[in-house]
Enzyme design. Structure first.
Site, PDB file in Angstrom:
ATOM      1  CG  HIS A 133      -2.202  -0.823   0.940  1.00 27.53           C
ATOM      2  ND1 HIS A 133      -3.423  -0.543   1.493  1.00 27.53           N
ATOM      3  CD2 HIS A 133      -2.387  -1.921   0.169  1.00 27.53           C
ATOM      4  CE1 HIS A 133      -4.311  -1.440   1.076  1.00 27.53           C
ATOM      5  NE2 HIS A 133      -3.704  -2.294   0.289  1.00 27.53           N
ATOM      6  CG  HIS A 146      -4.803 -11.209  -2.103  1.00 26.45           C
ATOM      7  ND1 HIS A 146      -5.715 -10.690  -2.995  1.00 26.45           N
ATOM      8  CD2 HIS A 146      -4.360 -10.138  -1.372  1.00 26.45           C
ATOM      9  CE1 HIS A 146      -5.827  -9.379  -2.815  1.00 26.45           C
ATOM     10  NE2 HIS A 146      -4.994  -9.018  -1.843  1.00 26.45           N
ATOM     11  CB  THR A 147      -0.333 -16.922  -1.245  1.00 32.97           C
ATOM     12  OG1 THR A 147      -0.177 -18.241  -0.744  1.00 32.97           O
ATOM     13  CG2 THR A 147       0.956 -16.144  -0.981  1.00 32.97           C
ATOM     14  CD1 TRP A 163      -8.065 -14.299  -1.743  1.00 34.55           C
ATOM     15  CD2 TRP A 163      -7.068 -13.494   0.102  1.00 34.55           C
ATOM     16  NE1 TRP A 163      -8.272 -12.945  -1.691  1.00 34.55           N
ATOM     17  CE2 TRP A 163      -7.678 -12.423  -0.591  1.00 34.55           C
ATOM     18  CE3 TRP A 163      -6.391 -13.223   1.287  1.00 34.55           C
ATOM     19  CZ2 TRP A 163      -7.635 -11.105  -0.135  1.00 34.55           C
ATOM     20  CZ3 TRP A 163      -6.335 -11.905   1.750  1.00 34.55           C
ATOM     21  CH2 TRP A 163      -6.950 -10.865   1.055  1.00 34.55           C
ATOM     22  CB  THR A 164      -4.676 -20.239   1.116  1.00 35.85           C
ATOM     23  OG1 THR A 164      -3.852 -19.809   2.216  1.00 35.85           O
ATOM     24  CG2 THR A 164      -4.357 -19.400  -0.117  1.00 35.85           C
ATOM     25  CG  ASN A 168      -1.302 -22.777   3.274  1.00 36.94           C
ATOM     26  OD1 ASN A 168      -1.989 -22.065   2.537  1.00 36.94           O
ATOM     27  ND2 ASN A 168      -0.366 -23.563   2.804  1.00 36.94           N
ATOM     28  CB  ILE A 216       2.413 -21.170   4.077  1.00 39.54           C
ATOM     29  CG1 ILE A 216       2.447 -21.878   5.433  1.00 39.54           C
ATOM     30  CG2 ILE A 216       3.390 -21.814   3.101  1.00 39.54           C
ATOM     31  CD1 ILE A 216       3.806 -21.937   6.090  1.00 39.54           C
ATOM     32  CG  ASP A 219       1.559 -22.115  -0.544  1.00 34.53           C
ATOM     33  OD1 ASP A 219       0.668 -21.276  -0.797  1.00 34.53           O
ATOM     34  OD2 ASP A 219       1.370 -23.080   0.213  1.00 34.53           O
ATOM     35  CG  ASP A 261      -8.710 -12.085  -5.137  1.00 34.49           C
ATOM     36  OD1 ASP A 261      -7.553 -11.690  -5.332  1.00 34.49           O
ATOM     37  OD2 ASP A 261      -9.292 -11.969  -4.027  1.00 34.49           O
TER      38      ASP A 261
HETATM   39  C1  HEM Z   1      -5.200  -6.581  -7.171  1.00 34.71           C
HETATM   40  C2  HEM Z   1      -5.726  -5.610  -6.421  1.00 34.71           C
HETATM   41  C3  HEM Z   1      -5.881  -5.785  -4.943  1.00 34.71           C
HETATM   42  C4  HEM Z   1      -7.007  -5.579  -4.237  1.00 34.71           C
HETATM   43  C5  HEM Z   1      -8.335  -5.060  -4.770  1.00 34.71           C
HETATM   44  C6  HEM Z   1      -6.732  -5.935  -2.861  1.00 34.71           C
HETATM   45  C7  HEM Z   1      -7.629  -5.879  -1.838  1.00 34.71           C
HETATM   46  C8  HEM Z   1      -7.424  -6.351  -0.551  1.00 34.71           C
HETATM   47  C9  HEM Z   1      -8.399  -6.351   0.507  1.00 34.71           C
HETATM   48  C10 HEM Z   1      -9.826  -5.839   0.400  1.00 34.71           C
HETATM   49  C11 HEM Z   1      -7.804  -6.902   1.590  1.00 34.71           C
HETATM   50  C12 HEM Z   1      -8.420  -7.120   2.971  1.00 34.71           C
HETATM   51  C13 HEM Z   1      -7.956  -6.093   3.999  1.00 34.71           C
HETATM   52  C14 HEM Z   1      -8.503  -6.438   5.361  1.00 34.71           C
HETATM   53  O1  HEM Z   1      -9.739  -6.532   5.476  1.00 34.71           O
HETATM   54  O2  HEM Z   1      -7.706  -6.618   6.315  1.00 34.71           O
HETATM   55  C15 HEM Z   1      -6.462  -7.249   1.235  1.00 34.71           C
HETATM   56  C16 HEM Z   1      -5.565  -7.847   2.070  1.00 34.71           C
HETATM   57  C17 HEM Z   1      -4.289  -8.173   1.733  1.00 34.71           C
HETATM   58  N1  HEM Z   1      -3.649  -7.841   0.560  1.00 34.71           N
HETATM   59 FE1  HEM Z   1      -4.555  -7.144  -1.117  1.00 34.71          FE
HETATM   60  N2  HEM Z   1      -5.429  -6.341  -2.757  1.00 34.71           N
HETATM   61  C18 HEM Z   1      -4.860  -6.263  -4.008  1.00 34.71           C
HETATM   62  C19 HEM Z   1      -3.549  -6.525  -4.329  1.00 34.71           C
HETATM   63  C20 HEM Z   1      -2.593  -6.931  -3.437  1.00 34.71           C
HETATM   64  C21 HEM Z   1      -1.181  -7.015  -3.728  1.00 34.71           C
HETATM   65  C22 HEM Z   1      -0.545  -6.605  -5.043  1.00 34.71           C
HETATM   66  C23 HEM Z   1      -0.573  -7.499  -2.601  1.00 34.71           C
HETATM   67  C24 HEM Z   1       0.878  -7.792  -2.354  1.00 34.71           C
HETATM   68  C25 HEM Z   1       1.736  -8.175  -3.281  1.00 34.71           C
HETATM   69  C26 HEM Z   1      -1.606  -7.686  -1.600  1.00 34.71           C
HETATM   70  C27 HEM Z   1      -1.389  -8.162  -0.337  1.00 34.71           C
HETATM   71  C28 HEM Z   1      -2.374  -8.302   0.623  1.00 34.71           C
HETATM   72  C29 HEM Z   1      -2.163  -8.991   1.895  1.00 34.71           C
HETATM   73  C30 HEM Z   1      -0.899  -9.690   2.335  1.00 34.71           C
HETATM   74  C31 HEM Z   1      -3.381  -8.901   2.594  1.00 34.71           C
HETATM   75  C32 HEM Z   1      -3.706  -9.509   3.957  1.00 34.71           C
HETATM   76  C33 HEM Z   1      -3.534  -8.529   5.083  1.00 34.71           C
HETATM   77  C34 HEM Z   1      -3.853  -9.121   6.427  1.00 34.71           C
HETATM   78  O3  HEM Z   1      -3.994 -10.340   6.578  1.00 34.71           O
HETATM   79  O4  HEM Z   1      -3.932  -8.355   7.402  1.00 34.71           O
HETATM   80  N3  HEM Z   1      -2.808  -7.302  -2.131  1.00 34.71           N
HETATM   81  N4  HEM Z   1      -6.250  -6.900  -0.075  1.00 34.71           N
END
Ligand code: HEM
Length: 250
Positions: free
Chosen positions: A42, A163-164, A179-180, A182, A185, A187, A208
């Protein structure tokens, strides 16, 4: 276009190595790799290639940026990270948040993403509204990643594999669930789950699922689901690009 990295002092390089170790400890202790990857992404994902504003330049520490709706929950990441940052005053916030993202991927079993230090902290947070909207589809993803950030279709798919790790929290985004099975992890399970359809207890965002409906995106989802090595290789390259948007441009 080649990169031209700034030279940093030996002292700075040593601090980065020590800081990496501290980050590994924090992430292992708090199981917070997902949040660390999200803060790095972000921070970087606000980059606008036309105006050269936004990007991975340490502005996430400002309450103004933390207050953007897309960043709900990232105040927790800033708070968890601050005691380590305090130990390394020489390191910029810009480098520090990106280092946290790189370590999060590495420590959960993902690829090693190269890290080049030397980003400077920008004084101004970017305007709100540059990060992708999870309720939208492929045109929107191409607008944000392609037109705004200057990344490719392949980058969109492979970075979605981030989102793995982690989950959605109802109180932060309105969505709920991992999303998964695990989520600590790194992967290629994200891509496997995406292809196998909705499952009890797991979640797929509209953004997604959109990847499955596009003739360019879908073959890449299939490739990464079938070949984890290919995912890791392309992910490392795309994460590196993301983490260096607007940095060290020749
Ligand atoms: C493609 C467009 C994307 C959208 C629309 C999107 C949207 C979201 C949303 C809505 C969440 C949930 C936030 C929450 O409720 O805590 C999330 C979580 C997350 N996103 Fe994305 N995301 C995108 C791309 C990415 C990218 C490019 C990465 C990293 C390379 C990423 C990594 C993550 C991670 C690791 C979480 C989990 C955070 C947690 O567990 O606290 N996302 N994302």
């Amino acid at each position: 276009m080649g990169k031209s990295y700034p030279t940093v002092s030996e002292e700075y390089k040593k601090a980065v190595e020590k800081c990496k170790k501290k980050l590994r400890g924090l992430i292992a202790e708090k199981n917070c790799a997902p949040l660390m990857l999200r803060i790095a992404w972000h921070s970087a994902g606000t980059f606008d290639v036309k105006t050269k504003t936004g990007g991975p330049f340490g502005t996430m520490k400002h309450t103004a940026e933390l207050g953007h709706e897309a960043n709900n929950g990232l105040d927790i990441a800033v708070r968890l990270l601050q005691p380590i940052k305090d130990q390394f005053p020489i390191i910029t916030y810009a480098d520090f948040y990106q280092l946290a993202g790189v370590v999060a991927v590495e420590i959960t079993g993902g690829p090693e993403v190269p890290f080049h230090p030397g980003r400077e902290d920008k004084p101004q947070p970017p305007p709100e509204g540059r990060l992708p909207d999870a309720t939208k589809g492929c045109d929107h993803l191409r607008q944000v990643f392609g037109v705004q950030m200057g990344l490719s279709d392949k980058d969109i798919v492979v970075l979605s594999g981030g989102h793995t790790l982690g989950r959605c929290h109802k109180e932060r985004s309105g969505f709920e669930g991992p999303w998964t099975a695990n989520p600590l992890i790194f992967d290629n399970t994200y891509f496997k789950e995406l292809l196998s359809g909705e499952k009890e207890g797991l979640l797929q965002l509209p953004s997604d699922k959109a990847l499955l409906a596009d003739p360019v995106f879908r073959p890449l989802v299939e490739k990464y689901a079938a070949d984890e090595d290919a995912f890791f290789e392309d992910y490392a390259e795309a994460h590196l690009k993301l983490s260096e948007l607007g940095f060290a441009e020749a």
